[in-house]
Design a protein around this motif. Structure first.
Motif, PDB file in Angstrom:
ATOM      1  N   SER A   6       0.971  -1.212   0.168  1.00 58.00           N
ATOM      2  CA  SER A   6       0.096  -0.168   0.031  1.00 58.00           C
ATOM      3  C   SER A   6       0.950   1.316  -0.138  1.00 58.00           C
ATOM      4  CB  SER A   6      -0.772  -0.147   1.275  1.00 58.00           C
ATOM      5  OG  SER A   6      -1.803  -1.113   1.290  1.00 58.00           O
TER       6      SER A   6
ATOM      7  N   PHE B 211      -2.091   3.260  -6.117  1.00 55.84           N
ATOM      8  CA  PHE B 211      -2.964   3.035  -5.256  1.00 55.84           C
ATOM      9  C   PHE B 211      -4.550   3.290  -5.730  1.00 55.84           C
ATOM     10  CE2 PHE B 211      -5.033   3.568  -0.978  1.00 55.84           C
ATOM     11  CZ  PHE B 211      -4.888   2.122  -0.535  1.00 55.84           C
ATOM     12  N   GLU B 212      -5.461   2.562  -5.240  1.00 53.76           N
ATOM     13  CA  GLU B 212      -6.641   2.600  -5.672  1.00 53.76           C
ATOM     14  C   GLU B 212      -6.868   2.881  -7.219  1.00 53.76           C
ATOM     15  OE1 GLU B 212      -8.705   5.531  -3.724  1.00 53.76           O
ATOM     16  OE2 GLU B 212      -9.289   4.495  -2.224  1.00 53.76           O
ATOM     17  N   THR B 213      -6.072   1.993  -8.035  1.00 52.02           N
ATOM     18  CA  THR B 213      -6.099   2.095  -9.491  1.00 52.02           C
ATOM     19  C   THR B 213      -6.280   0.702  -9.809  1.00 52.02           C
ATOM     20  OG1 THR B 213      -3.718   1.672  -9.727  1.00 52.02           O
ATOM     21  CG2 THR B 213      -4.626   4.025  -9.839  1.00 52.02           C
TER      22      THR B 213
ATOM     23  N   PHE C  67      -7.043  -2.037  -2.443  1.00 53.12           N
ATOM     24  CA  PHE C  67      -6.307  -1.460  -3.573  1.00 53.12           C
ATOM     25  C   PHE C  67      -7.218  -0.937  -4.582  1.00 53.12           C
ATOM     26  CE2 PHE C  67      -3.465  -4.347  -1.705  1.00 53.12           C
ATOM     27  CZ  PHE C  67      -2.327  -3.710  -1.402  1.00 53.12           C
TER      28      PHE C  67
ATOM     29  N   ASP D 249     -10.226   1.056  -6.969  1.00 48.95           N
ATOM     30  CA  ASP D 249     -10.729   2.383  -6.906  1.00 48.95           C
ATOM     31  C   ASP D 249     -12.059   2.281  -6.571  1.00 48.95           C
ATOM     32  OD1 ASP D 249     -11.541   4.963  -7.515  1.00 48.95           O
ATOM     33  OD2 ASP D 249     -11.394   4.934  -9.828  1.00 48.95           O
ATOM     34  N   ALA D 250     -12.295   3.135  -5.421  1.00 45.76           N
ATOM     35  CA  ALA D 250     -13.544   3.119  -4.748  1.00 45.76           C
ATOM     36  C   ALA D 250     -14.774   3.648  -5.614  1.00 45.76           C
ATOM     37  CB  ALA D 250     -13.615   3.938  -3.640  1.00 45.76           C
TER      38      ALA D 250
ATOM     39  N   PRO E 147     -15.483  -0.221  -8.008  1.00 42.98           N
ATOM     40  CA  PRO E 147     -14.968  -1.402  -7.438  1.00 42.98           C
ATOM     41  C   PRO E 147     -15.294  -2.867  -8.393  1.00 42.98           C
ATOM     42  CG  PRO E 147     -16.872  -0.604  -6.429  1.00 42.98           C
ATOM     43  CD  PRO E 147     -16.643   0.312  -7.629  1.00 42.98           C
TER      44      PRO E 147
END
Length: 287
Positions: free
Chosen positions: A139, A148-150, A229, A231-232, A235
């Motif tokens: 993270s 991160f978040e991809t 990890f 994307d919000a 998802p």
């Protein structure tokens, strides 16, 4: 004189093929599929029916079955978008593991380079590393490099943790290819790339199919890595279903059709490659 254990094995095999054993195995299979059947029938019932009685009541009133739950679920943009996100994560993560794992498996099986055995021992050691240990450091790494978040970050994480098992499995499978076959191809002028593409890959197709099915199922059904990890805003389906249930309460009319819908693609992949999967498992068992 035949050993006594071989006679016992023959009698056991003969009894295993009898009609009674087949019926018993069929009943065991149906019992194992019972929760899936209950999930399917629950997904075809209205919320009021689900709250009033169990799914088995559908056999007394089959006319009350409805596809309204699926229509409402597919009209939900979050769910349809999550299915696309899951495909965009699962397919690349599976293909990368197959390609990179087959490259490395061939190298460890048939190419000579310094420290080959030690490198392979390092790969085997990575098999015991749990995913949870890497969540915090990865993270921080992904946050530092902008992953991160991809979707790419989730793909790389699944690829990295899928490669040790892939390399271990394919290396052992490729190593069983007769050396004479490769030497004959080398005498005909084939280089390493041609050997890999024309000889090793066709012979290793069952193992690749088995590995691909396992990797696809692991990534498709993953929730922990996706929850951290992904994307919000887009998802995967597992996280989207969890968010929907948390938003609307613990209602089965949302969870049941969503869960069954998420099962359709893995089931289709498994049945599409069932013959190759069986061949790979049987080949591994014989070897």
């Amino acid at each position: 004189m035949r050993p006594p254990d071989s006679g016992f094995a023959a009698r056991l095999a003969a009894r295993a093929g009898s009609g009674a054993v087949r019926v018993l195995l069929l009943l065991a299979g149906l019992f194992w599929l019972l929760p899936t059947l209950g999930l399917l029938l629950s997904s075809l019932r209205s919320p009021s029916d689900i709250a009033a009685s169990g799914w088995w009541q559908v056999f007394t009133e089959p006319a009350r079955l409805t596809t309204r739950n699926y229509a409402d679920l597919l009209a939900n943009g979050t769910i349809t978008g999550s299915l696309l996100s899951t495909v965009l994560i699962t397919v690349p993560a599976t293909l990368l593991v197959l390609v990179l794992g087959s490259f490395a498996g061939y190298a460890f099986a048939w190419m000579e380079f310094p420290g080959r055995d030690w490198w392979f021992l390092g790969v085997v050691a990575l098999l015991v590393v749990p995913v949870q240990v890497a969540l915090v450091p990865v993270s921080k790494l992904f946050g530092a490099v902008g992953l991160f978040e991809t979707t790419l970050g989730v793909v790389l994480f699944h690829t990295a943790f899928g490669l040790p098992f892939a390399i271990f499995l394919l290396r052992n499978f490729f190593a069983e290819i007769p050396r004479e076959l490769l030497e004959a191809a080398r005498l005909d002028g084939a280089g390493e790339i041609r050997l890999y593409a024309r000889v090793v890959l066709p012979l290793g197709a069952p193992a690749l199919a088995s590995l691909g099915i396992f990797q696809f199922l692991w990534v498709w059904n993953d929730m922990l890595v996706a929850l951290i990890f992904a994307d919000a805003q887009s998802p995967p389906i597992t996280v989207a279903l969890q968010q929907q249930v948390r938003q609307f309460g613990n209602n089965v009319d949302v969870l049941a059709p969503g869960a069954f819908l998420s099962m359709v693609v893995p089931l289709a992949v498994f049945f599409a490659f069932q013959r190759q999967f069986t061949s790979g498992v049987m080949a591994g068992a014989v070897k």
